[in-house]
Design a protein around this motif. Structure first.
Motif, short mmCIF file in Angstrom:
data_model
loop_
_atom_site.label_atom_id
_atom_site.label_comp_id
_atom_site.label_asym_id
_atom_site.label_seq_id
_atom_site.Cartn_x
_atom_site.Cartn_y
_atom_site.Cartn_z
N ALA A 118 0.62 -1.16 0.12
CA ALA A 118 0.08 -0.12 0.12
C ALA A 118 1.01 1.24 0.01
CB ALA A 118 -0.90 0.01 1.00
N ARG A 119 2.12 1.01 0.55
CA ARG A 119 3.03 2.37 0.32
C ARG A 119 4.36 2.00 0.25
NH1 ARG A 119 2.76 3.17 6.90
NH2 ARG A 119 4.69 2.04 7.21
N GLY A 120 5.33 2.83 0.12
CA GLY A 120 6.89 2.63 0.20
C GLY A 120 7.32 1.82 -0.75
N ALA A 149 6.38 -7.27 2.75
CA ALA A 149 5.79 -6.77 3.93
C ALA A 149 6.86 -6.96 5.05
CB ALA A 149 4.34 -7.48 4.40
N GLY A 150 6.97 -5.86 5.92
CA GLY A 150 7.95 -5.99 6.95
C GLY A 150 7.84 -4.59 7.86
N ILE A 151 8.43 -5.06 8.98
CA ILE A 151 8.48 -3.86 10.04
C ILE A 151 9.66 -3.96 10.90
CG2 ILE A 151 5.84 -4.01 10.31
CD1 ILE A 151 6.55 -5.76 12.91
N ASP A 210 -2.13 -5.69 1.82
CA ASP A 210 -1.67 -5.04 2.86
C ASP A 210 -2.68 -4.95 3.95
OD1 ASP A 210 -0.34 -3.10 4.65
OD2 ASP A 210 0.73 -2.40 2.72
N LEU A 211 -2.47 -4.39 4.97
CA LEU A 211 -3.28 -4.55 6.30
C LEU A 211 -4.63 -3.69 6.24
CD1 LEU A 211 -0.66 -4.36 8.98
CD2 LEU A 211 -1.76 -6.25 8.33
N ASN A 212 -4.57 -2.74 5.88
CA ASN A 212 -5.52 -1.60 6.02
C ASN A 212 -6.64 -1.41 4.60
OD1 ASN A 212 -6.59 1.64 5.63
ND2 ASN A 212 -6.31 0.95 8.01
N ALA A 271 18.57 -7.47 -1.11
CA ALA A 271 18.77 -6.93 0.20
C ALA A 271 18.92 -5.27 -0.05
CB ALA A 271 20.27 -7.51 0.71
N PRO A 272 17.81 -4.36 0.31
CA PRO A 272 17.67 -3.06 0.31
C PRO A 272 18.89 -2.57 1.24
CG PRO A 272 15.76 -3.59 0.13
CD PRO A 272 16.50 -4.88 0.81
N GLY A 273 19.65 -1.44 0.76
CA GLY A 273 20.19 -0.54 1.98
C GLY A 273 19.38 0.21 2.39
N PHE A 274 19.79 1.60 2.52
CA PHE A 274 19.11 2.61 3.09
C PHE A 274 18.18 3.43 2.18
CE2 PHE A 274 19.65 6.49 6.07
CZ PHE A 274 18.83 6.18 6.92
N ILE A 275 16.96 3.11 2.15
CA ILE A 275 16.04 3.47 1.15
C ILE A 275 15.02 4.46 1.62
CG2 ILE A 275 14.32 2.72 -0.61
CD1 ILE A 275 17.04 1.54 -1.13
N1 LIG Z 1 13.40 1.63 3.77
C1 LIG Z 1 14.46 0.84 3.96
O1 LIG Z 1 15.36 1.46 3.85
C2 LIG Z 1 14.68 -0.57 3.82
C3 LIG Z 1 16.00 -1.15 3.94
C4 LIG Z 1 15.79 -2.68 3.99
C5 LIG Z 1 15.15 -3.41 3.72
N2 LIG Z 1 13.53 -2.83 3.61
C6 LIG Z 1 12.48 -3.80 3.50
O2 LIG Z 1 11.68 -3.43 2.59
C7 LIG Z 1 10.39 -3.81 2.78
C8 LIG Z 1 9.50 -2.56 2.60
O3 LIG Z 1 9.87 -1.60 3.52
P1 LIG Z 1 9.42 -0.09 3.61
O4 LIG Z 1 10.52 0.93 3.94
O5 LIG Z 1 8.53 0.22 2.32
O6 LIG Z 1 8.41 -0.21 4.75
P2 LIG Z 1 7.04 0.60 5.13
O7 LIG Z 1 6.73 0.64 6.44
O8 LIG Z 1 6.81 1.99 4.27
O9 LIG Z 1 5.74 -0.30 4.43
C9 LIG Z 1 5.64 -1.51 4.90
C10 LIG Z 1 4.37 -2.04 4.31
O10 LIG Z 1 4.01 -3.13 4.75
C11 LIG Z 1 2.85 -3.38 5.47
N3 LIG Z 1 2.62 -4.38 6.46
C12 LIG Z 1 3.14 -4.29 7.79
N4 LIG Z 1 3.01 -5.69 8.35
C13 LIG Z 1 2.14 -6.27 7.52
C14 LIG Z 1 1.22 -7.55 7.74
N5 LIG Z 1 1.51 -8.02 8.89
N6 LIG Z 1 0.70 -7.96 6.69
C15 LIG Z 1 0.82 -7.21 5.46
N7 LIG Z 1 1.20 -5.97 5.42
C16 LIG Z 1 2.12 -5.52 6.37
C17 LIG Z 1 2.53 -2.00 5.91
O11 LIG Z 1 1.30 -1.65 6.20
C18 LIG Z 1 3.06 -1.18 4.88
O12 LIG Z 1 2.35 -0.80 3.98
C19 LIG Z 1 10.51 -4.31 4.27
O13 LIG Z 1 10.38 -5.62 4.40
C20 LIG Z 1 11.47 -3.77 4.97
O14 LIG Z 1 12.02 -4.52 6.13
C21 LIG Z 1 13.59 -1.65 3.76
#
Ligand SMILES: NC(=O)c1ccc[n+]([C@@H]2O[C@H](COP(=O)([O-])OP(=O)(O)OC[C@H]3O[C@@H](n4cnc5c(N)ncnc54)[C@H](O)[C@@H]3O)[C@@H](O)[C@H]2O)c1
Length: 255
Positions: free
Chosen positions: A22-24, A98-100, A44-46, A191-195
């Protein structure tokens, strides 16, 4: 100047599911596939956020559908993927995105912070893979991509839970790649770095500045940088690549 235009791959006729889209980064990935003619599924969740994401894609003339599902809940995933198959016949690409994060120093880390990060990032990747591989094994084709992190390769203070989950994803990717290779299914990780996303926008400026100093290309990445590699790794052009984890990190990790 960085070129942000998505490379023109052709995913017409392919059904692509992106979790957490849904985002990111997930939304950028969904948008990249949609722009390359895929039928794209935003999971996604919402409900409201899923609707908004799908609307943005459809307003650009793309083919996108939304599903509300929690990757930690196998029964909600089972009905979601079953519905996609019933209505669209195949799932050709699964992106486990999906990740947190729930950062804390190890001694202070609460059980909930440990469990929830492992649950969404690692268990969620497994539950989605397990559901979707049923269909891919029958199809004898498919590509799975897991979004890991450079933290899963190099670790980070205050992120033991996140590092363990992402390191687990890298190992899980290799096991799946070996298990599915003979059935025409490839599995890789990015493996993303710092995004630049909401996830990293919460970090203090000092941490951001320190990261930028450590990155050879001296800048943060953008979600589209991850999406572009997704397209390459799920296209026929990469048909000899499986079990790999490729960093998109401006040179932060070099081994
Ligand atoms: N942003 C970075 O720098 C970075 C770096 C390395 C890895 N990552 C990985 O990239 C992925 C995306 O990261 P992002 O920065 O876009 O994060 P974000 O928080 O912007 O987006 C994550 C999305 O996942 C959804 N989500 C969370 N828990 C969920 C669940 N239980 N079920 C379904 N959806 C769920 C959220 O609602 C959200 O829309 C993640 O796995 C994160 O660990 C990000």
């Amino acid at each position: 100047m960085m070129k942000e235009v998505t490379m023109k791959f052709d995913f017409s006729g392919k059904n692509v599911v992106v979790t957490g889209s849904a985002r990111g980064i997930g939304f950028a990935i969904a948008g990249a596939y949609a722009a390359c003619q895929a039928t794209t599924f935003v999971l996604d969740l919402n409900q409201e956020q899923v609707n908004q994401a799908v609307e943005k894609l459809c307003n650009q003339g793309y083919k996108a559908f939304g599903y509300v599902a929690n990757v930690t809940d196998p029964s909600s995933l089972e009905s979601t993927f079953k519905d996609i198959i019933e209505k669209h016949q195949s799932i050709d690409v699964l992106i486990n995105n999906a990740g947190i994060t729930k950062d804390n120093l190890l001694l202070r880390m609460k059980s909930e912070e440990w469990q929830s990060v492992l649950s969404v990032n690692l268990n969620g990747t497994h539950f989605c893979t397990q559901q979707v591989c049923k269909y891919m094994l029958k199809q004898r084709s498919g590509v799975i991509l897991n979004i890991a992190s450079v933290i899963g390769m190099m670790g980070n203070a205050g992120q033991a839970n996140y590092a363990a989950s992402k390191g687990g994803i890298i190992a899980y990717t290799k096991a799946c790649a070996k298990e599915f290779a003979s059935r025409g299914i490839r599995v890789n990780a990015i493996a993303p770095g710092f995004i630049e996303t909401e996830m990293t926008s919460r970090l203090p400026q000092e941490v951001v500045d320190n990261y930028a100093k450590a990155i050879p290309l001296a800048r943060m990445g953008k979600p589209i940088d991850i999406a572009n590699l997704c397209l390459f790794l799920t296209d026929e052009i990469s048909s000899y690549i499986t079990g790999q984890t490729i960093a998109v990190d401006g040179g932060l990790t070099m081994y």
